[in-house]
Scaffold this active site. Structure first.
Site, PDB file in Angstrom:
ATOM      1  N   GLY A   1       0.392  -1.067   0.177  1.00  0.00           N
ATOM      2  CA  GLY A   1       0.046  -0.041  -0.310  1.00  0.00           C
ATOM      3  C   GLY A   1       0.823   1.278   0.206  1.00  0.00           C
ATOM      4  N   ASN A   2       1.848   0.765   0.510  1.00  0.00           N
ATOM      5  CA  ASN A   2       2.518   2.031   0.557  1.00  0.00           C
ATOM      6  C   ASN A   2       3.433   2.677  -0.721  1.00  0.00           C
ATOM      7  OD1 ASN A   2       4.738   0.408   0.856  1.00  0.00           O
ATOM      8  ND2 ASN A   2       6.499   1.246   2.314  1.00  0.00           N
TER       9      ASN A   2
ATOM     10  N   LYS B   1     -10.140 -10.265   3.904  1.00  0.00           N
ATOM     11  CA  LYS B   1      -8.756  -9.715   3.538  1.00  0.00           C
ATOM     12  C   LYS B   1      -9.458  -7.784   4.201  1.00  0.00           C
ATOM     13  CE  LYS B   1      -6.111  -8.155   0.404  1.00  0.00           C
ATOM     14  NZ  LYS B   1      -5.119  -8.024   1.340  1.00  0.00           N
TER      15      LYS B   1
ATOM     16  N   LYS C   1      -2.545  -9.900  -2.721  1.00  0.00           N
ATOM     17  CA  LYS C   1      -1.554  -9.806  -3.596  1.00  0.00           C
ATOM     18  C   LYS C   1      -0.157 -10.476  -3.165  1.00  0.00           C
ATOM     19  CE  LYS C   1       1.202  -6.513  -2.006  1.00  0.00           C
ATOM     20  NZ  LYS C   1       1.010  -6.521  -0.812  1.00  0.00           N
TER      21      LYS C   1
ATOM     22  N   LYS D   1       2.438 -11.889   3.801  1.00  0.00           N
ATOM     23  CA  LYS D   1       3.412 -12.322   2.959  1.00  0.00           C
ATOM     24  C   LYS D   1       4.515 -12.959   3.749  1.00  0.00           C
ATOM     25  CE  LYS D   1       3.066  -6.847   4.082  1.00  0.00           C
ATOM     26  NZ  LYS D   1       1.811  -7.204   2.879  1.00  0.00           N
TER      27      LYS D   1
HETATM   28  P1  ADP Z   1       1.412  -4.175   2.511  1.00  0.00           P
HETATM   29  O1  ADP Z   1       0.183  -2.640   1.799  1.00  0.00           O
HETATM   30  O2  ADP Z   1       3.135  -3.460   2.035  1.00  0.00           O
HETATM   31  O3  ADP Z   1       0.004  -5.409   2.284  1.00  0.00           O
HETATM   32  P2  ADP Z   1       0.863  -4.144   4.886  1.00  0.00           P
HETATM   33  O4  ADP Z   1      -0.246  -3.528   6.348  1.00  0.00           O
HETATM   34  O5  ADP Z   1      -0.901  -5.357   5.314  1.00  0.00           O
HETATM   35  O6  ADP Z   1       0.955  -3.618   4.267  1.00  0.00           O
HETATM   36  O7  ADP Z   1       1.697  -5.214   6.098  1.00  0.00           O
HETATM   37  C1  ADP Z   1       2.686  -4.680   6.339  1.00  0.00           C
HETATM   38  C2  ADP Z   1       2.205  -4.207   8.113  1.00  0.00           C
HETATM   39  O8  ADP Z   1       2.013  -5.612   8.875  1.00  0.00           O
HETATM   40  C3  ADP Z   1       3.424  -3.406   8.941  1.00  0.00           C
HETATM   41  O9  ADP Z   1       3.584  -1.784   8.547  1.00  0.00           O
HETATM   42  C4  ADP Z   1       2.675  -3.835  10.360  1.00  0.00           C
HETATM   43  O10 ADP Z   1       2.634  -2.983  10.778  1.00  0.00           O
HETATM   44  C5  ADP Z   1       1.992  -5.311  10.635  1.00  0.00           C
HETATM   45  N1  ADP Z   1       3.047  -6.236  10.867  1.00  0.00           N
HETATM   46  C6  ADP Z   1       2.115  -7.289  11.017  1.00  0.00           C
HETATM   47  N2  ADP Z   1       2.892  -7.952  12.085  1.00  0.00           N
HETATM   48  C7  ADP Z   1       4.167  -7.584  11.770  1.00  0.00           C
HETATM   49  C8  ADP Z   1       5.161  -8.458  12.233  1.00  0.00           C
HETATM   50  N3  ADP Z   1       5.645  -9.825  12.739  1.00  0.00           N
HETATM   51  N4  ADP Z   1       6.579  -7.996  11.263  1.00  0.00           N
HETATM   52  C9  ADP Z   1       6.877  -7.363  10.916  1.00  0.00           C
HETATM   53  N5  ADP Z   1       5.188  -6.062  10.841  1.00  0.00           N
HETATM   54  C10 ADP Z   1       4.273  -6.211  11.216  1.00  0.00           C
HETATM   55 MG    MG Z   2      -1.189  -6.840   2.265  1.00  0.00          MG
END
Ligand code: ADP
Ligand code: MG
Length: 314
Positions: A13-14, A130, A214, A276
């Site tokens: 998202g970023n 989701k 994704k 992820k």
């Molecule tokens: P994206 O849009 O890149 O898919 P998400 O918000 O879905 O991002 O996922 C990334 C986020 O997951 C990070 O910014 C963090 O806040 C969160 N997160 C949850 N659990 C963890 C973890 N164990 N280690 C790191 N980040 C985590």
């Molecule tokens: Mg995500």
């Protein structure tokens, strides 16, 4: 120097921001991060998320059908298709510009509207998980649930979001076309938002009311493309265990086995970090020469060089 790699990059998202003007600006630095890798000689295939965008399009189309009774509600699969074209357009445009700045005046960038087959019996359809659309307060979430029948859930301590079914990708319908483009050294943007979810009905592909993650779609794509690396670019530089707690520990080198243990111990939030790490484990498990990397959007180049990020391998 290091070997030229075929890399599937999943953008979070970023990389795109939350509004139209934000996206226009965000794609410029995203394009720089991607062009760094292209400049280093790597073959790059781009997948992106679409959470905020598909939520925004869905809301806009809902407003249209409220205003005009002749306009029926837009299926979520069509909203995903719209988001692929809209995000692809901005990314394509920004990549073209950044490539030209760096002297790659003839490298074509192309977005493939991609359908991804899902199993209609996937249990995810019974358990929406989701998050899509913008973050809401508890009060806004309660209103949305009541007014639109949305299912709302708390997302990793950052507020409430609508959740929809997120079935696993089974097959990328346009895989052959994507392979041809990548083999011919085109910069390909595909499987946007995890792909347009479809189910097979004879010769017909029927849109499904879902959003594929994704991270899983990019893993399937990376495996089918025979990629050397799957890089998941997100908002954190590394993956942590005990995330957000006093004993938080950032991980650099992570074996598939260890990652599975941490998954089972519940270290990764569902809907954000969990998919992820699962996608990374799935890709890394498919070969000893295949590595997955999870890092911050701006750290891709350093990550490939082994300077940062969380590396998942057999
Ligand atoms: P994206 O849009 O890149 O898919 P998400 O918000 O879905 O991002 O996922 C990334 C986020 O997951 C990070 O910014 C963090 O806040 C969160 N997160 C949850 N659990 C963890 C973890 N164990 N280690 C790191 N980040 C985590
Ligand atoms: Mg995500």
């Amino acid at each position: 120097m290091y070997k030229r790699k075929r890399i599937v990059i999943a953008l979070g998202g970023n990389a795109l921001g939350n509004t139209l003007p934000e996206q226009m600006i965000a794609v410029k630095s995203t394009a720089q991060a991607l062009c760094d890798l292209i400049e280093d000689g790597h073959q790059v295939v781009v997948v992106h998320g679409n959470g905020p965008q598909v939520g925004m399009i869905n809301n806009a189309m809902a407003a249209l059908s409220r205003e005009d009774p002749n306009q029926p509600n837009t299926p979520l699969s069509v909203c995903v298709a719209m988001s692929q074209a809209y995000i692809g357009y901005d990314l394509q445009n920004a990549l073209r510009e950044e490539l030209r700045k760096r002297g790659f005046v003839r490298t074509p960038v192309v977005t493939v509207v991609t359908q991804v087959r899902v199993d209609p019996n996937d249990p995810a359809f019974q358990n929406p998980s989701k998050p899509i659309g913008h973050f809401m307060t508890k009060e806004q979430a309660e209103h949305a649930a009541k007014a639109y029948g949305y299912i709302m859930k708390e997302d990793a301590g950052r507020g409430y979001r609508r959740v929809v079914a997120s079935p696993k990708p089974v097959e990328i319908v346009e895989q052959d076309a994507i392979n041809s483009l990548v083999d011919a050294n085109k910069i390909v943007i595909c499987c946007g938002g995890g792909g347009i979810p479809v189910t097979l009905q004879g010769d017909h592909l029927k849109g499904a009311s879902a959003v594929i993650d994704k991270d899983f779609a990019s893993c399937l794509l990376a495996k089918k493309l025979g990629a050397d690396m799957l890089i998941i670019l997100t908002a954190v530089e590394k993956v942590a265990i005990n995330f957000g707690k006093e004993n938080e520990e950032w991980l650099e080198d992570l074996s598939v086995e260890k990652a599975k243990t941490y998954i089972n111990e519940g270290h990764f939030a569902a809907g954000s970090m969990l998919p992820k790490v699962q996608a990374a484990v799935d890709f890394a498990s498919s070969g000893a020469d295949r590595t997955a990397l999870i890092t911050h959007l701006n750290k891709a180049r350093d990550g490939i060089m082994g300077k940062t990020g969380t590396r998942i391998h057999l």
